[in-house]
Enzyme design. Structure first.
Site, PDB file in Angstrom:
ATOM      1  NE  ARG A  92      -1.667  -3.653  22.998  1.00 30.85           N
ATOM      2  CZ  ARG A  92      -2.504  -3.695  24.016  1.00 30.85           C
ATOM      3  NH1 ARG A  92      -3.510  -4.552  24.006  1.00 30.85           N
ATOM      4  NH2 ARG A  92      -2.339  -2.883  25.034  1.00 30.85           N
TER       5      ARG A  92
ATOM      6  CE  LYS B   9       6.532  -4.572   1.245  1.00 28.57           C
ATOM      7  NZ  LYS B   9       7.422  -3.830   0.326  1.00 28.57           N
TER       8      LYS B   9
ATOM      9  CD  GLU C 148       3.330  -1.626  -9.285  1.00 31.80           C
ATOM     10  OE1 GLU C 148       4.122  -2.588  -9.159  1.00 31.80           O
ATOM     11  OE2 GLU C 148       3.474  -0.545  -8.687  1.00 31.80           O
TER      12      GLU C 148
ATOM     13  CE  LYS D 216       2.322  -7.777  -3.375  1.00 26.40           C
ATOM     14  NZ  LYS D 216       2.322  -6.320  -3.272  1.00 26.40           N
TER      15      LYS D 216
ATOM     16  CD  GLU E 141      10.220  -5.645   1.516  1.00 24.69           C
ATOM     17  OE1 GLU E 141       9.730  -4.967   2.405  1.00 24.69           O
ATOM     18  OE2 GLU E 141      10.234  -5.298   0.337  1.00 24.69           O
TER      19      GLU E 141
ATOM     20  NE  ARG F 248       6.137  -8.456   0.616  1.00 23.97           N
ATOM     21  CZ  ARG F 248       5.003  -8.686   1.246  1.00 23.97           C
ATOM     22  NH1 ARG F 248       4.821  -9.803   1.882  1.00 23.97           N
ATOM     23  NH2 ARG F 248       4.049  -7.806   1.232  1.00 23.97           N
TER      24      ARG F 248
ATOM     25  CG  ASN G 183      10.941  -3.293  -3.302  1.00 25.34           C
ATOM     26  OD1 ASN G 183       9.803  -2.855  -3.215  1.00 25.34           O
ATOM     27  ND2 ASN G 183      11.606  -3.802  -2.284  1.00 25.34           N
TER      28      ASN G 183
ATOM     29  CG  HIS H 161       9.465   4.370  -3.948  1.00 19.37           C
ATOM     30  ND1 HIS H 161       9.702   3.247  -3.192  1.00 19.37           N
ATOM     31  CD2 HIS H 161       8.162   4.322  -4.295  1.00 19.37           C
ATOM     32  CE1 HIS H 161       8.585   2.538  -3.107  1.00 19.37           C
ATOM     33  NE2 HIS H 161       7.640   3.166  -3.769  1.00 19.37           N
TER      34      HIS H 161
ATOM     35  CG  HIS I 124       3.213   3.726  -7.086  1.00 12.35           C
ATOM     36  ND1 HIS I 124       4.372   3.855  -6.360  1.00 12.35           N
ATOM     37  CD2 HIS I 124       3.034   2.393  -7.287  1.00 12.35           C
ATOM     38  CE1 HIS I 124       4.875   2.656  -6.127  1.00 12.35           C
ATOM     39  NE2 HIS I 124       4.077   1.742  -6.661  1.00 12.35           N
TER      40      HIS I 124
HETATM   41  N1  LIG Z   1       0.743  -2.129  -0.003  1.00 19.19           N
HETATM   42  C1  LIG Z   1       1.433  -2.387  -1.086  1.00 19.19           C
HETATM   43  O1  LIG Z   1       2.005  -3.473  -1.223  1.00 19.19           O
HETATM   44  C2  LIG Z   1       1.487  -1.367  -2.185  1.00 19.19           C
HETATM   45  C3  LIG Z   1       1.957  -1.710  -3.432  1.00 19.19           C
HETATM   46  C4  LIG Z   1       1.939  -0.747  -4.428  1.00 19.19           C
HETATM   47  C5  LIG Z   1       1.471   0.514  -4.170  1.00 19.19           C
HETATM   48  N2  LIG Z   1       1.033   0.826  -2.925  1.00 19.19           N
HETATM   49  C6  LIG Z   1       0.520   2.146  -2.615  1.00 19.19           C
HETATM   50  O2  LIG Z   1      -0.657   2.353  -3.385  1.00 19.19           O
HETATM   51  C7  LIG Z   1      -0.808   3.736  -3.639  1.00 19.19           C
HETATM   52  C8  LIG Z   1      -1.121   3.917  -5.085  1.00 19.19           C
HETATM   53  O3  LIG Z   1      -2.342   3.230  -5.362  1.00 19.19           O
HETATM   54  P1  LIG Z   1      -3.290   3.717  -6.528  1.00 19.19           P
HETATM   55  O4  LIG Z   1      -2.497   3.852  -7.750  1.00 19.19           O
HETATM   56  O5  LIG Z   1      -4.474   2.863  -6.524  1.00 19.19           O
HETATM   57  O6  LIG Z   1      -3.613   5.206  -6.088  1.00 19.19           O
HETATM   58  P2  LIG Z   1      -4.949   5.838  -5.459  1.00 19.19           P
HETATM   59  O7  LIG Z   1      -5.441   5.029  -4.365  1.00 19.19           O
HETATM   60  O8  LIG Z   1      -4.608   7.257  -5.167  1.00 19.19           O
HETATM   61  O9  LIG Z   1      -5.978   5.753  -6.658  1.00 19.19           O
HETATM   62  C9  LIG Z   1      -5.714   6.492  -7.817  1.00 19.19           C
HETATM   63  C10 LIG Z   1      -6.882   7.443  -8.156  1.00 19.19           C
HETATM   64  O10 LIG Z   1      -7.916   6.670  -8.755  1.00 19.19           O
HETATM   65  C11 LIG Z   1      -9.123   6.880  -8.064  1.00 19.19           C
HETATM   66  N3  LIG Z   1      -9.871   5.640  -8.187  1.00 19.19           N
HETATM   67  C12 LIG Z   1      -9.547   4.440  -7.667  1.00 19.19           C
HETATM   68  N4  LIG Z   1     -10.404   3.516  -8.080  1.00 19.19           N
HETATM   69  C13 LIG Z   1     -11.303   4.132  -8.878  1.00 19.19           C
HETATM   70  C14 LIG Z   1     -12.416   3.708  -9.623  1.00 19.19           C
HETATM   71  N5  LIG Z   1     -12.764   2.409  -9.680  1.00 19.19           N
HETATM   72  N6  LIG Z   1     -13.136   4.638 -10.289  1.00 19.19           N
HETATM   73  C15 LIG Z   1     -12.762   5.931 -10.277  1.00 19.19           C
HETATM   74  N7  LIG Z   1     -11.693   6.389  -9.622  1.00 19.19           N
HETATM   75  C16 LIG Z   1     -10.976   5.491  -8.940  1.00 19.19           C
HETATM   76  C17 LIG Z   1      -8.716   7.261  -6.684  1.00 19.19           C
HETATM   77  O11 LIG Z   1      -9.729   7.986  -6.028  1.00 19.19           O
HETATM   78  C18 LIG Z   1      -7.486   8.113  -6.954  1.00 19.19           C
HETATM   79  O12 LIG Z   1      -7.858   9.406  -7.290  1.00 19.19           O
HETATM   80  C19 LIG Z   1       0.475   4.396  -3.198  1.00 19.19           C
HETATM   81  O13 LIG Z   1       0.245   5.077  -1.989  1.00 19.19           O
HETATM   82  C20 LIG Z   1       1.428   3.239  -3.003  1.00 19.19           C
HETATM   83  O14 LIG Z   1       2.376   3.495  -1.967  1.00 19.19           O
HETATM   84  C21 LIG Z   1       1.031  -0.099  -1.940  1.00 19.19           C
HETATM   85 ZN   LIG Z   2       4.326  -0.352  -6.878  1.00 19.87          ZN
END
Ligand SMILES: NC(=O)c1ccc[n+]([C@@H]2O[C@H](COP(=O)([O-])OP(=O)(O)OC[C@H]3O[C@@H](n4cnc5c(N)ncnc54)[C@H](O)[C@@H]3O)[C@@H](O)[C@H]2O)c1
Ligand SMILES: [Zn+2]
Ligand SMILES: NC(=O)c1ccc[n+]([C@@H]2O[C@H](COP(=O)([O-])OP(=O)(O)OC[C@H]3O[C@@H](n4cnc5c(N)ncnc54)[C@H](O)[C@@H]3O)[C@@H](O)[C@H]2O)c1
Ligand SMILES: [Zn+2]
Lengths: 373, 373
Positions: free
Chosen positions: A126, A148, A190, A234, A244, A248, A252, A259, A272
């Site tokens: 939990r 999130k 972003e 942020k 949210e 917040r 988006n 999306h 993304h």
């Molecule tokens: N929680 C939130 O508020 C929030 C906000 C925005 C996005 N997200 C989520 O985040 C995800 C996207 O994140 P992302 O763009 O980091 O994608 P990801 O985690 O898939 O990373 C992108 C790629 O880069 C690689 N990578 C990461 N760091 C690295 C490094 N230092 N060296 C080499 N390779 C590296 C990863 O292995 C992956 O292949 C989505 O699932 C999205 O929904 C969440």
């Molecule tokens: Zn985003």
């Protein structure tokens, strides 16, 4: 240079630390004063094979040196593994390593690892502590802050999740050295978003820089500035609206359409941040066509997106009808109406559910024509 | 007779309504003044086939009459279906019925349905509203109040979960008419628990009643009193300690050993309340052997448990060693030490991690001998 950005919340305040080279001191940061409150010494580091190959041993060694009994668990690399099944595997690792309520999970990776580790931590016993060590630019400036967490449902992104704040976010910009170019650019989407919705100064600073490229190589100082300003933006937003309720939603910006596009492409061939870039381009045009935003400022946004080498065209095979339909099932829909975040001036946005469906269709269609809009 | 017990919490206060015959007014209660705050009109009723056969249509009709657009989803009946897979099925129903952030899930059933619906609500769209309509005695006096939600891991009960408070708890004692005898008695275990840990008055009232049987048939007034006092006891405790920081641990009286026994029996041939009864018997003896509790009061507890026709013997096939081992992996363990809630006087308990392992073994062994202890 080290910056500490506090995220003040009624109950779960924490700090974001931005400091080059500090991954090797992760354990120390986790036991030091920036870490609000106490926690136990059992830790589970969660990562993926790509990131772990580069930074896993450094992180583990630093945790061990600080007295943590740490095990690690790897998730396969990729958004397609952001599933409930992969969460079940983290639970198994938590059980095998006998995590207790006082234990901590540490997310070492991009947004996928961060969101999943956070969700596993939110729902194991939990809710146990977790620490974010974001390694992608996108995770540093966005995903790791705000609490999130979650995974995808086969029919929709991030439909399953929980709010669960990390106890600490440690950003070491040096790890960006190994981040693929394309992922760096995606993170810049972003960053540009924060400029448009919140921080005119950041926007102008990006406009002034000669190229919008690998700042980690060309200009570590500018990178530091970008990270600080983005995290602060942020922080400003989420600390005013933890769950949210209102403000917040502006985060988006670009995401509603983004999306939908990602989803219609089955998250293949698009990352993304690229979806967000396309969403911002579309939102910019919508705002302009609705008379909310000047053409000149819309052009400036377009200019930055181009400079960051982010896409401005929606793949021609995507059905516009399907996209408009999908929007109606987006989780940001309220009472059946699609809400859009639209810019009114660089640095400020408005939220409206008064965007006619045919206008959306028309703007999206324009973005499918090469050289259009 | 209608009683309204407020559960005051810093952020998510709600009311527990105890009122015979009011299931048919569920929709009204959900839109009326006891319902803190507003919510939308899309609802998903979650139940199981057993309970739904008796009360499903009444609940659905009442929701429709109050303007809710309601769909329903049934989970198979049984603790063995309290799994992440069954949660995934609820998610699918939520998606099919297009639940939005403002929508609500309604749990109609015992503790299993309540815990699972609550967890699904906690994690769908990062948390939507839910309402508890407990139909077993145990769920009425315990599971439905306090915001603990979750499912079992193959290797441990309730290891996966979240804190998520309901928006309303509606208890209609009339639905107990169809509750199997054995389940009624199991619920009485939790009622007796409140007497021992918190409420001497309740304990004495139970002692004074001629038999500890189906109050729903023999004495609706006494049942009402029992429900009010039990819910008030739980309310007192959880509102002082929303997330199990300290005081709330006393609710685990009888549960440490109870869970171990249930688990070693693979949750077959024993219901939760029976495990709790055995755990209370054991805890009583432990407390007495440690000099914390008088033999006379321990006997009074034993008397009530007997009167409620709850078990006092641990099945002879259970290995004492396995039980002592299992305790060490219980999620209430802190830094490797098993914490026990032990009575010091009827109405008050203490928490200690100073119970020698061999004393536990000895007490448990005594409870395996027919007629022992
Ligand atoms: N929680 C939130 O508020 C929030 C906000 C925005 C996005 N997200 C989520 O985040 C995800 C996207 O994140 P992302 O763009 O980091 O994608 P990801 O985690 O898939 O990373 C992108 C790629 O880069 C690689 N990578 C990461 N760091 C690295 C490094 N230092 N060296 C080499 N390779 C590296 C990863 O292995 C992956 O292949 C989505 O699932 C999205 O929904 C969440
Ligand atoms: Zn985003
Ligand atoms: N969340 C909490 O704080 C909390 C506290 C205590 C227990 N629990 C959980 O609650 C569960 C046990 O709850 P339970 O004892 O209600 O078990 P249960 O939900 O399995 O219900 C017991 C049986 O009675 C049936 N039933 C329920 N109401 C009925 C009615 N009115 N008429 C006919 N049949 C009816 C059910 O279908 C089931 O077969 C466990 O999973 C336990 O972990 C949770
Ligand atoms: Zn119980």
């Amino acid at each position: 240079m080290a910056a500490i950005i506090p995220i003040p919340l009624p109950q779960n305040s924490y700090n974001v630390v931005i400091a080059a080279g500090e991954l090797s001191a992760l354990g120390t940061w986790m036991t030091g004063e920036v870490m609000v409150g106490q926690m136990g010494k059992r830790a589970l580091l969660v990562s993926n094979p790509t990131v772990f190959a580069h930074y896993g041993e450094t992180a583990l060694a630093s945790l061990r040196a600080a007295g943590f009994e740490v095990a690690h668990h790897l998730i396969p690399d990729g958004e397609q593994y952001k599933t409930l099944d992969a969460i079940a595997a983290i639970y198994n690792a938590a059980l095998a390593h006998r995590l207790e309520r006082s234990s901590v999970m540490v997310a070492l990776g991009g947004g996928v690892v961060g969101d999943m580790t956070g969700f596993a931590a939110a729902t194991w016993l939990r809710g146990i502590s977790f620490v974010q060590v974001p390694t992608s630019l996108l995770a540093m400036v966005d995903a790791s802050i705000g609490g999130k967490t979650g995974v995808n449902h086969p029919q929709g992104k991030n439909l399953i999740g929980a709010f669960h704040q990390p106890r600490l976010v440690l950003i070491d910009p040096d790890v960006l050295a190994t981040l693929p170019e394309r992922e760096f650019r995606a993170g810049m989407a972003e960053v540009i978003k924060y400029g448009v919705i919140w921080d005119l100064g950041l926007f102008e600073r990006l406009e002034q820089s000669a190229a919008c490229d690998r700042y980690d190589r060309t200009s570590p100082d500018l990178l530091h500035h970008i990270l600080v300003q983005s995290c602060q933006a942020k922080a400003d937003v989420v600390s005013r609206d933890e769950k949210e309720g209102g403000l917040r939603a502006i985060l988006n910006y670009g995401h509603t359409l983004g999306h939908a596009i990602e989803s219609l492409m089955n998250y293949e061939g698009i990352v993304h941040g690229e979806g967000v870039a396309l969403g911002m381009v579309a939102a910019g045009h919508l705002a302009h066509r609705l008379g909310l935003w000047s053409g000149a400022e819309n052009q400036r946004q377009q200019g930055l997106i181009d400079k960051a080498q982010l896409p401005r065209q929606i793949p021609p095979q995507l059905s516009i009808e399907a996209m408009v339909d999908l929007l109606a099932s987006d989780k940001k829909v309220k009472d059946g109406k699609v809400r859009f975040v639209l810019p009114t001036a660089i640095g400020s946005v408005t939220i409206t559910d008064q965007v006619p469906g045919d206008l959306i269709g028309s703007v999206v269609a324009d973005l499918q024509v090469p050289g259009g809009s």
